[in-house]
Motif scaffolding. Sequence first.
Motif, PDB file in Angstrom:
ATOM      1  N   TYR A  23       0.838  -1.202   0.000  1.00  0.00           N
ATOM      2  CA  TYR A  23       0.000   0.000   0.000  1.00  0.00           C
ATOM      3  C   TYR A  23       0.875   1.255   0.000  1.00  0.00           C
ATOM      4  N   MET A  24       0.583   2.194  -0.889  1.00  0.00           N
ATOM      5  CA  MET A  24       1.276   3.480  -0.852  1.00  0.00           C
ATOM      6  C   MET A  24       1.103   4.147   0.504  1.00  0.00           C
ATOM      7  N   GLU A  25      -0.083   4.000   1.100  1.00  0.00           N
ATOM      8  CA  GLU A  25      -0.365   4.641   2.393  1.00  0.00           C
ATOM      9  C   GLU A  25       0.535   4.160   3.513  1.00  0.00           C
ATOM     10  N   ASN A  26       1.212   3.017   3.334  1.00  0.00           N
ATOM     11  CA  ASN A  26       2.159   2.588   4.363  1.00  0.00           C
ATOM     12  C   ASN A  26       3.246   3.637   4.599  1.00  0.00           C
ATOM     13  N   LEU A  27       3.534   4.423   3.572  1.00  0.00           N
ATOM     14  CA  LEU A  27       4.578   5.440   3.701  1.00  0.00           C
ATOM     15  C   LEU A  27       4.160   6.586   4.612  1.00  0.00           C
ATOM     16  N   LEU A  28       2.867   6.743   4.851  1.00  0.00           N
ATOM     17  CA  LEU A  28       2.423   7.810   5.753  1.00  0.00           C
ATOM     18  C   LEU A  28       2.954   7.589   7.166  1.00  0.00           C
ATOM     19  N   GLY A  29       3.201   6.335   7.522  1.00  0.00           N
ATOM     20  CA  GLY A  29       3.768   6.043   8.830  1.00  0.00           C
ATOM     21  C   GLY A  29       5.227   6.412   8.954  1.00  0.00           C
ATOM     22  N   GLN A  30       5.847   6.818   7.834  1.00  0.00           N
ATOM     23  CA  GLN A  30       7.257   7.187   7.855  1.00  0.00           C
ATOM     24  C   GLN A  30       7.476   8.681   7.636  1.00  0.00           C
ATOM     25  N   LEU A  31       6.431   9.471   7.842  1.00  0.00           N
ATOM     26  CA  LEU A  31       6.586  10.915   7.627  1.00  0.00           C
ATOM     27  C   LEU A  31       7.622  11.527   8.558  1.00  0.00           C
ATOM     28  N   THR A  82      -4.324   5.338 -10.190  1.00  0.00           N
ATOM     29  CA  THR A  82      -3.468   6.235  -9.417  1.00  0.00           C
ATOM     30  C   THR A  82      -2.006   5.832  -9.497  1.00  0.00           C
ATOM     31  N   ASP A  83      -1.188   6.679 -10.133  1.00  0.00           N
ATOM     32  CA  ASP A  83       0.249   6.442 -10.153  1.00  0.00           C
ATOM     33  C   ASP A  83       0.879   7.030  -8.900  1.00  0.00           C
ATOM     34  N   PHE A  84       2.126   6.646  -8.635  1.00  0.00           N
ATOM     35  CA  PHE A  84       2.776   7.031  -7.387  1.00  0.00           C
ATOM     36  C   PHE A  84       2.981   8.534  -7.290  1.00  0.00           C
ATOM     37  N   ARG A  85       3.318   9.186  -8.384  1.00  0.00           N
ATOM     38  CA  ARG A  85       3.516  10.637  -8.339  1.00  0.00           C
ATOM     39  C   ARG A  85       2.214  11.356  -7.968  1.00  0.00           C
ATOM     40  N   SER A  86       1.110  10.933  -8.571  1.00  0.00           N
ATOM     41  CA  SER A  86      -0.174  11.553  -8.241  1.00  0.00           C
ATOM     42  C   SER A  86      -0.511  11.342  -6.769  1.00  0.00           C
ATOM     43  N   TRP A  87      -0.233  10.135  -6.274  1.00  0.00           N
ATOM     44  CA  TRP A  87      -0.506   9.864  -4.866  1.00  0.00           C
ATOM     45  C   TRP A  87       0.353  10.746  -3.963  1.00  0.00           C
ATOM     46  N   CYS A  88       1.621  10.893  -4.301  1.00  0.00           N
ATOM     47  CA  CYS A  88       2.492  11.761  -3.500  1.00  0.00           C
ATOM     48  C   CYS A  88       1.964  13.195  -3.482  1.00  0.00           C
ATOM     49  N   ARG A  89       1.503  13.645  -4.628  1.00  0.00           N
ATOM     50  CA  ARG A  89       1.017  15.027  -4.747  1.00  0.00           C
ATOM     51  C   ARG A  89      -0.298  15.202  -3.983  1.00  0.00           C
ATOM     52  N   ASP A  90      -1.183  14.199  -4.076  1.00  0.00           N
ATOM     53  CA  ASP A  90      -2.526  14.335  -3.505  1.00  0.00           C
ATOM     54  C   ASP A  90      -2.609  13.944  -2.032  1.00  0.00           C
ATOM     55  N   VAL A  91      -1.738  13.019  -1.600  1.00  0.00           N
ATOM     56  CA  VAL A  91      -1.873  12.460  -0.257  1.00  0.00           C
ATOM     57  C   VAL A  91      -0.628  12.708   0.603  1.00  0.00           C
ATOM     58  N   LEU A  92       0.557  12.298   0.105  1.00  0.00           N
ATOM     59  CA  LEU A  92       1.758  12.386   0.924  1.00  0.00           C
ATOM     60  C   LEU A  92       2.139  13.833   1.214  1.00  0.00           C
ATOM     61  N   LYS A  93       2.169  14.681   0.211  1.00  0.00           N
ATOM     62  CA  LYS A  93       2.586  16.064   0.434  1.00  0.00           C
ATOM     63  C   LYS A  93       1.649  16.802   1.374  1.00  0.00           C
ATOM     64  N   PRO A  94       0.322  16.733   1.186  1.00  0.00           N
ATOM     65  CA  PRO A  94      -0.552  17.396   2.153  1.00  0.00           C
ATOM     66  C   PRO A  94      -0.348  16.887   3.584  1.00  0.00           C
ATOM     67  N   ALA A  95      -0.138  15.581   3.735  1.00  0.00           N
ATOM     68  CA  ALA A  95       0.099  15.046   5.074  1.00  0.00           C
ATOM     69  C   ALA A  95       1.420  15.555   5.642  1.00  0.00           C
ATOM     70  N   ALA A  96       2.442  15.621   4.789  1.00  0.00           N
ATOM     71  CA  ALA A  96       3.737  16.144   5.242  1.00  0.00           C
ATOM     72  C   ALA A  96       3.633  17.622   5.600  1.00  0.00           C
ATOM     73  N   ASP A  97       2.861  18.371   4.854  1.00  0.00           N
ATOM     74  CA  ASP A  97       2.711  19.804   5.141  1.00  0.00           C
ATOM     75  C   ASP A  97       2.007  20.025   6.466  1.00  0.00           C
ATOM     76  N   VAL A  98       1.039  19.158   6.795  1.00  0.00           N
ATOM     77  CA  VAL A  98       0.333  19.270   8.071  1.00  0.00           C
ATOM     78  C   VAL A  98       1.287  19.011   9.235  1.00  0.00           C
ATOM     79  N   GLN A  99       2.204  18.064   9.052  1.00  0.00           N
ATOM     80  CA  GLN A  99       3.128  17.699  10.134  1.00  0.00           C
ATOM     81  C   GLN A  99       4.337  18.619  10.207  1.00  0.00           C
ATOM     82  N   ALA A 100       4.530  19.457   9.212  1.00  0.00           N
ATOM     83  CA  ALA A 100       5.709  20.319   9.203  1.00  0.00           C
ATOM     84  C   ALA A 100       5.722  21.235  10.422  1.00  0.00           C
ATOM     85  N   PRO A 101       6.898  21.442  11.062  1.00  0.00           N
ATOM     86  CA  PRO A 101       6.963  22.290  12.254  1.00  0.00           C
ATOM     87  C   PRO A 101       6.686  23.745  11.907  1.00  0.00           C
TER      88      PRO A 101
END
Length: 294
Positions: free
Chosen positions: A145-153, A275-294
Motif C-alpha cells: 500500500y502506498m499509504e504505508n509510507l504515511l507512517g514514515q513521515l 493512481t500512479d505514485f507521483r499523483s498519490w504523493c502530490r494528492d496524499v503524501l505532500k498534504p500530510a507532510a505539510d500538516v506535520q511540518a513544524p
Amino acid sequence: MIVVTTPTGQIGTQLVRQLLHQGEEVRVIVRDASRLDHTVRRRVETIDGSHDDPAVLDKALPGVDALFWLVPPNPQAPSAEEHYLSFARAGSAAVARHDVGHVVGVSSAGHGWPTPAGVLSAAFAMDAELAKSGAAYRALSMPFYMENLLGQLDAIRTNGAFYLTCAGDLPLALIATRDIAGTAANLLTDLSWTGQENLPVFGPDRLTPDGMAEVISQELGRPVTYRRMSLDDYASLLRSRGAGDTAVKDVTEAFAAQDHGVYDADWATAKPTPTDFRSWCRDVLKPAADVQAP
C-alpha cells in the motif's frame, strides 16, 4: 443494501463515500460510530460491534445484497492466521445463514505462494474460509500500500529517508487505497459477476524504491533517499515496540516473501488501476507532510 465493515479505516472510509455518492443504501458495522464523519453517519445505517461476532453479523446481514469484508489489523493478536480466521469463520457462516449473494474481500496478492508468508498467508486462509460460504466472492489481491509510507513521515522529515526491507533497485508493486475502494465499489454496485476468484489490483507504476525516493523528493521539494533495512534489524525494531515472537514472525515472513517475488505472478496479469505514485504523493503524501511540518 450493501454492508461495509471497517467503515472508518483508510479503505472503508473512501468506499462508503463512493457508495453514497452513487446513491446506494449502505449499512456499516462499526465499533465506534462517533468516528464516522457526521455527514456520513446521518446517511448510513449503523450496526454497533465487531464483525467477528455472530450476533452482530445477524443484525447486519438480513436482506443484504452484498458485503464488503476487511479484517482489521491487530498487532497484539497471538497469530495473524488465527486472527484472520476468527473473523472469516464467523463471516462465512453468517453469509451462508443469511444467503448473502456477493462478498468482496480485501486480501493480498500472491495466492499459491509455496512457502509460509506470515500475514499474507493469513489473508489467503481467510479467502478460503469465506469461499466456503457459497457466495460469489472476489478476493481483491493487492501488493504494498502506498499509504504505508504515511507512517514514515517523521523519518522522511527528520532523516530525509524512508525505510523498507526490499532491494532498492528492484521494482516494488504498489497500490493506492483509493483505487482499492474504487475497485470494491464497482464490484458491489454491479452484481452481474459470479463464481469465486482472486482479482489482482495493482497500480500502474514499475518503480523501484530508489525511484520512489526520487519522486518523493521532487514532490516534497526536499531530498529524500531510500535506505534498506535488514529483516533482522526490522525484527529487532518490532520487538523494541513490544511485538511478540509470533507477531514478528508473521510480519518478517510477509516481507521476506515480498522480497522474493510473492506479488510477481499477479502483477504480470493485473489491469493497472488509475493512481500512479507521483499523483498519490502530490494528492496524499505532500498534504500530510505539510500538516506535520513544524
